[in-house]
Write an enzyme that holds these catalytic residues in place. Structure first.
Site, PDB file in Angstrom:
ATOM      1  N   TYR A  67      39.618  84.467  34.671  1.00  0.00           N
ATOM      2  CA  TYR A  67      38.602  83.443  34.894  1.00  0.00           C
ATOM      3  C   TYR A  67      37.106  84.194  34.991  1.00  0.00           C
ATOM      4  CZ  TYR A  67      41.485  79.480  34.772  1.00  0.00           C
ATOM      5  OH  TYR A  67      42.622  78.706  34.311  1.00  0.00           O
ATOM      6  N   ASP A 113      33.344  75.199  30.090  1.00  0.00           N
ATOM      7  CA  ASP A 113      32.293  76.292  29.880  1.00  0.00           C
ATOM      8  C   ASP A 113      31.098  75.564  29.863  1.00  0.00           C
ATOM      9  OD1 ASP A 113      33.113  75.840  26.330  1.00  0.00           O
ATOM     10  OD2 ASP A 113      31.649  74.701  27.473  1.00  0.00           O
ATOM     11  N   HIS A 143      38.655  68.710  32.598  1.00  0.00           N
ATOM     12  CA  HIS A 143      39.305  69.803  33.266  1.00  0.00           C
ATOM     13  C   HIS A 143      38.502  70.526  34.188  1.00  0.00           C
ATOM     14  CE1 HIS A 143      42.231  69.580  29.801  1.00  0.00           C
ATOM     15  NE2 HIS A 143      42.652  68.530  30.758  1.00  0.00           N
ATOM     16  N   CYS A 154      38.774  75.582  53.266  1.00  0.00           N
ATOM     17  CA  CYS A 154      38.161  74.542  53.952  1.00  0.00           C
ATOM     18  C   CYS A 154      37.465  73.406  52.706  1.00  0.00           C
ATOM     19  CB  CYS A 154      36.824  75.015  54.702  1.00  0.00           C
ATOM     20  SG  CYS A 154      35.660  75.509  53.538  1.00  0.00           S
ATOM     21  N   GLY A 232      37.577  69.390  17.649  1.00  0.00           N
ATOM     22  CA  GLY A 232      38.172  70.761  17.887  1.00  0.00           C
ATOM     23  C   GLY A 232      39.155  70.668  19.030  1.00  0.00           C
ATOM     24  N   ASN A 258      38.098  68.965  12.688  1.00  0.00           N
ATOM     25  CA  ASN A 258      38.998  70.067  12.946  1.00  0.00           C
ATOM     26  C   ASN A 258      39.040  71.063  11.761  1.00  0.00           C
ATOM     27  OD1 ASN A 258      41.056  71.995  13.950  1.00  0.00           O
ATOM     28  ND2 ASN A 258      41.503  70.381  15.445  1.00  0.00           N
TER      29      ASN A 258
HETATM   30  C1  BV8 Z   1      48.347  66.328  34.627  1.00  0.00           C
HETATM   31  C2  BV8 Z   1      41.266  74.192  32.460  1.00  0.00           C
HETATM   32  C3  BV8 Z   1      49.448  64.966  36.358  1.00  0.00           C
HETATM   33  C4  BV8 Z   1      41.780  75.590  32.776  1.00  0.00           C
HETATM   34  C5  BV8 Z   1      43.271  73.180  31.114  1.00  0.00           C
HETATM   35  C6  BV8 Z   1      53.232  64.690  28.948  1.00  0.00           C
HETATM   36  C7  BV8 Z   1      53.958  65.273  27.953  1.00  0.00           C
HETATM   37  C8  BV8 Z   1      53.906  66.749  28.017  1.00  0.00           C
HETATM   38  C9  BV8 Z   1      53.527  67.373  28.918  1.00  0.00           C
HETATM   39  C10 BV8 Z   1      52.637  66.776  30.204  1.00  0.00           C
HETATM   40  C11 BV8 Z   1      52.802  65.442  29.942  1.00  0.00           C
HETATM   41  N1  BV8 Z   1      51.787  65.109  31.053  1.00  0.00           N
HETATM   42  C12 BV8 Z   1      51.360  66.058  31.782  1.00  0.00           C
HETATM   43  C13 BV8 Z   1      51.984  67.184  31.212  1.00  0.00           C
HETATM   44  C14 BV8 Z   1      51.699  68.405  31.737  1.00  0.00           C
HETATM   45  C15 BV8 Z   1      50.632  69.307  31.211  1.00  0.00           C
HETATM   46  C16 BV8 Z   1      50.461  69.477  29.697  1.00  0.00           C
HETATM   47  O1  BV8 Z   1      49.892  68.577  28.970  1.00  0.00           O
HETATM   48  N2  BV8 Z   1      51.244  70.342  29.071  1.00  0.00           N
HETATM   49  C17 BV8 Z   1      51.344  70.552  27.816  1.00  0.00           C
HETATM   50  C18 BV8 Z   1      50.840  72.051  27.474  1.00  0.00           C
HETATM   51  C19 BV8 Z   1      52.680  70.682  27.406  1.00  0.00           C
HETATM   52  N3  BV8 Z   1      49.117  68.207  31.482  1.00  0.00           N
HETATM   53  C20 BV8 Z   1      48.655  68.716  32.650  1.00  0.00           C
HETATM   54  O2  BV8 Z   1      49.351  69.414  33.659  1.00  0.00           O
HETATM   55  C21 BV8 Z   1      47.435  67.984  33.196  1.00  0.00           C
HETATM   56  N4  BV8 Z   1      47.778  67.241  34.550  1.00  0.00           N
HETATM   57  O3  BV8 Z   1      48.965  65.387  33.802  1.00  0.00           O
HETATM   58  O4  BV8 Z   1      48.531  65.757  35.729  1.00  0.00           O
HETATM   59  C22 BV8 Z   1      48.875  64.596  37.630  1.00  0.00           C
HETATM   60  C23 BV8 Z   1      48.729  63.159  37.677  1.00  0.00           C
HETATM   61  C24 BV8 Z   1      48.327  62.856  39.191  1.00  0.00           C
HETATM   62  C25 BV8 Z   1      48.319  63.759  40.281  1.00  0.00           C
HETATM   63  C26 BV8 Z   1      48.817  64.950  39.959  1.00  0.00           C
HETATM   64  C27 BV8 Z   1      49.231  65.683  38.647  1.00  0.00           C
HETATM   65  C28 BV8 Z   1      46.479  68.984  33.388  1.00  0.00           C
HETATM   66  C29 BV8 Z   1      46.004  69.727  32.014  1.00  0.00           C
HETATM   67  C30 BV8 Z   1      44.781  70.545  32.242  1.00  0.00           C
HETATM   68  C31 BV8 Z   1      45.024  71.835  32.203  1.00  0.00           C
HETATM   69  N5  BV8 Z   1      43.929  72.857  32.156  1.00  0.00           N
HETATM   70  N6  BV8 Z   1      41.978  73.634  31.125  1.00  0.00           N
HETATM   71  C32 BV8 Z   1      41.235  76.548  31.843  1.00  0.00           C
HETATM   72  O5  BV8 Z   1      40.567  76.008  30.863  1.00  0.00           O
HETATM   73  O6  BV8 Z   1      41.665  77.792  32.056  1.00  0.00           O
HETATM   74  S1  BV8 Z   1      43.905  72.832  29.616  1.00  0.00           S
HETATM   75  C33 BV8 Z   1      43.316  73.954  28.488  1.00  0.00           C
HETATM   76  O7  BV8 Z   1      43.847  73.489  27.174  1.00  0.00           O
HETATM   77  C34 BV8 Z   1      41.829  73.763  28.047  1.00  0.00           C
HETATM   78  O8  BV8 Z   1      41.248  72.786  28.877  1.00  0.00           O
HETATM   79  C35 BV8 Z   1      41.996  73.323  26.494  1.00  0.00           C
HETATM   80  O9  BV8 Z   1      40.716  72.584  26.103  1.00  0.00           O
HETATM   81  C36 BV8 Z   1      43.120  72.615  26.674  1.00  0.00           C
HETATM   82  C37 BV8 Z   1      43.488  72.048  25.137  1.00  0.00           C
HETATM   83  O10 BV8 Z   1      43.452  72.804  24.162  1.00  0.00           O
HETATM   84  P1  BV8 Z   1      42.362  72.819  23.255  1.00  0.00           P
HETATM   85  O11 BV8 Z   1      41.098  72.466  23.776  1.00  0.00           O
HETATM   86  O12 BV8 Z   1      42.816  71.774  22.251  1.00  0.00           O
HETATM   87  O13 BV8 Z   1      42.102  74.169  22.373  1.00  0.00           O
HETATM   88  P2  BV8 Z   1      43.399  74.768  21.472  1.00  0.00           P
HETATM   89  O14 BV8 Z   1      43.074  76.449  21.429  1.00  0.00           O
HETATM   90  O15 BV8 Z   1      44.684  74.227  21.618  1.00  0.00           O
HETATM   91  O16 BV8 Z   1      42.935  74.178  20.188  1.00  0.00           O
HETATM   92  C38 BV8 Z   1      41.528  74.620  19.610  1.00  0.00           C
HETATM   93  C39 BV8 Z   1      41.576  73.587  18.569  1.00  0.00           C
HETATM   94  O17 BV8 Z   1      40.291  73.656  17.883  1.00  0.00           O
HETATM   95  C40 BV8 Z   1      42.381  73.816  17.226  1.00  0.00           C
HETATM   96  O18 BV8 Z   1      43.042  72.634  16.910  1.00  0.00           O
HETATM   97  C41 BV8 Z   1      41.706  74.586  16.252  1.00  0.00           C
HETATM   98  O19 BV8 Z   1      42.192  74.423  14.975  1.00  0.00           O
HETATM   99  C42 BV8 Z   1      40.399  73.914  16.536  1.00  0.00           C
HETATM  100  N7  BV8 Z   1      39.268  74.714  15.957  1.00  0.00           N
HETATM  101  C43 BV8 Z   1      39.001  75.971  16.202  1.00  0.00           C
HETATM  102  N8  BV8 Z   1      37.789  76.325  15.873  1.00  0.00           N
HETATM  103  C44 BV8 Z   1      37.157  75.027  15.319  1.00  0.00           C
HETATM  104  C45 BV8 Z   1      38.020  73.912  15.670  1.00  0.00           C
HETATM  105  N9  BV8 Z   1      37.958  72.710  15.251  1.00  0.00           N
HETATM  106  C46 BV8 Z   1      36.731  72.495  14.689  1.00  0.00           C
HETATM  107  N10 BV8 Z   1      35.691  73.483  14.505  1.00  0.00           N
HETATM  108  C47 BV8 Z   1      35.838  74.669  14.794  1.00  0.00           C
HETATM  109  N11 BV8 Z   1      34.763  75.633  14.763  1.00  0.00           N
HETATM  110 ZN    ZN Z   2      35.856  77.917  53.289  1.00  0.00          ZN
END
Ligand code: BV8
Ligand code: ZN
Length: 288
Positions: A67, A113, A143, A154, A232, A258
């Site tokens: 991070y 970010d 997120h 704390c 994106g 995208n």
């Molecule tokens: C939750 C912060 C419940 C940290 C992130 C149902 C089904 C399956 C799985 C699950 C489900 N429900 C929940 C889950 C589990 C999980 C999940 O989804 N897992 C997946 C991977 C299988 N979800 C969770 O755990 C979520 N929590 O559901 O909690 C709950 C409810 C009550 C009480 C308690 C719990 C929490 C998810 C959050 C995780 N944290 N980020 C960090 O950033 O380090 S997620 C992380 O991935 C980022 O935020 C990122 O944004 C996100 C998704 O990725 P993308 O943004 O799409 O990025 P990626 O690289 O994948 O894609 C980029 C895209 O851009 C591509 O398409 C590319 O083609 C395009 N691109 C590139 N350049 C360009 C462009 N497009 C246009 N122009 C360009 N120039």
């Molecule tokens: Zn503290």
């Protein structure tokens, strides 16, 4: 699926409750690596494996270095044309040019970010002549935020833009910057500590299996939305990946921006509009 910008602008003009769902591709042009980009690895670790409470419990030194590197990248980054285009949509007077009066627009970003918030604060400062410090209500950072830090003891939370959170992380970053594969093993007591109680700090982001922020407000916006821009994102992370499908299911219009479109059949999102290309080019061109 259409890529006709005039037809999209006509659809936008007849929309009243507009949302945008943004992902890492929105910030790609600002130099922020996406999660699943070709080299979607950080020092031989899968970012998705590092963005978990378990990874932090097991190896806080490694997760903090991950991070800290992203903090440094984001601190040195600037909003790009796509951030600015969305910021303009957040401004009611600008929105009225593109959509009917009383329309509203909300940006829901998965990104941590802070670039969308910075872009909007820049646009509002230019309009109002002074910069607001408060978080604009038209943006939900679902997120969390890279520049928030939370005490694991704390629960004190604060926003911190210092380039160096602690000497150990800065030294490690300098020493490891050229060697992409190694990570130091920073002792717990030298990691970022809470000024109030001395507890271990964590990044103020939502990890996998943690509850995203503002979900109640976000679902209420999704349920009312008649237009959803999807910008994106690979649509792989829930619940964000389901928002556009929900809008489509209740008869709203969905427009995807995208560089590629290979939807996961499981999410069967069939957008009304698809604008292929870098969003920093397509978004301003299609909107204005
Ligand atoms: C939750 C912060 C419940 C940290 C992130 C149902 C089904 C399956 C799985 C699950 C489900 N429900 C929940 C889950 C589990 C999980 C999940 O989804 N897992 C997946 C991977 C299988 N979800 C969770 O755990 C979520 N929590 O559901 O909690 C709950 C409810 C009550 C009480 C308690 C719990 C929490 C998810 C959050 C995780 N944290 N980020 C960090 O950033 O380090 S997620 C992380 O991935 C980022 O935020 C990122 O944004 C996100 C998704 O990725 P993308 O943004 O799409 O990025 P990626 O690289 O994948 O894609 C980029 C895209 O851009 C591509 O398409 C590319 O083609 C395009 N691109 C590139 N350049 C360009 C462009 N497009 C246009 N122009 C360009 N120039
Ligand atoms: Zn503290």
């Amino acid at each position: 699926m259409s890529s006709d910008a005039d037809a999209f602008r006509t659809a936008l003009r007849s929309s009243k409750n507009i949302i945008a769902i943004a992902g890492a591709g929105l910030s790609a042009a600002s130099g922020i690596p996406t999660f699943r980009s070709a080299n979607g690895l950080w020092r031989n670790h899968d970012p998705v494996q590092l963005a978990t409470p378990q990874a932090f419990d097991k190896n806080p030194s490694l997760v903090w270095q991950f991070y800290n590197t992203r903090r440094t990248t984001a601190l040195n980054a600037s909003p790009n044309a796509a951030h600015m285009a969305l910021a303009m949509l957040c401004c009611p007077d600008m929105l009225q040019v593109l959509a009917p009066s009383q329309a509203n627009f909300t940006l829901i970003t998965q990104n941590i970010d802070g670039l969308s918030t910075r872009a909007l604060k820049d646009v509002l400062a230019k309009r109002d002549g002074e910069r607001q410090d408060s978080q604009p209500s038209m943006i939900y950072e679902m997120h969390g935020r890279l520049f928030d830090i939370i005490c694991t003891t704390c629960s004190h939370i604060e926003t911190n833009y210092d380039p160096s959170l602690c000497p150990a992380l800065s030294e490690t970053q300098q020493n490891c910057s050229n060697d992409k594969n190694t990570c130091a093993d920073i002792p717990l007591e030298l990691l970022p500590r809470c000024a109030k109680c001395g507890g271990l700090l964590r990044p103020g982001v939502v990890w996998f299996d943690e509850k995203p922020r503002h979900l109640t407000q976000i679902w209420s916006l999704v349920d009312k939305a008649d237009m959803c821009l999807v910008i994106g994102t690979s649509n792989t992370v829930q619940p964000a990946a389901g928002f556009a499908c929900e809008v489509k299911d209740h008869g709203g219009t969905v427009a995807v921006f995208n560089v590629e479109w290979n939807p996961d059949p499981e999410f069967d999102l069939n957008p009304d509009f698809l604008f292929l290309g870098p969003c920093e080019e397509t978004l301003p061109k299609v909107l204005f």
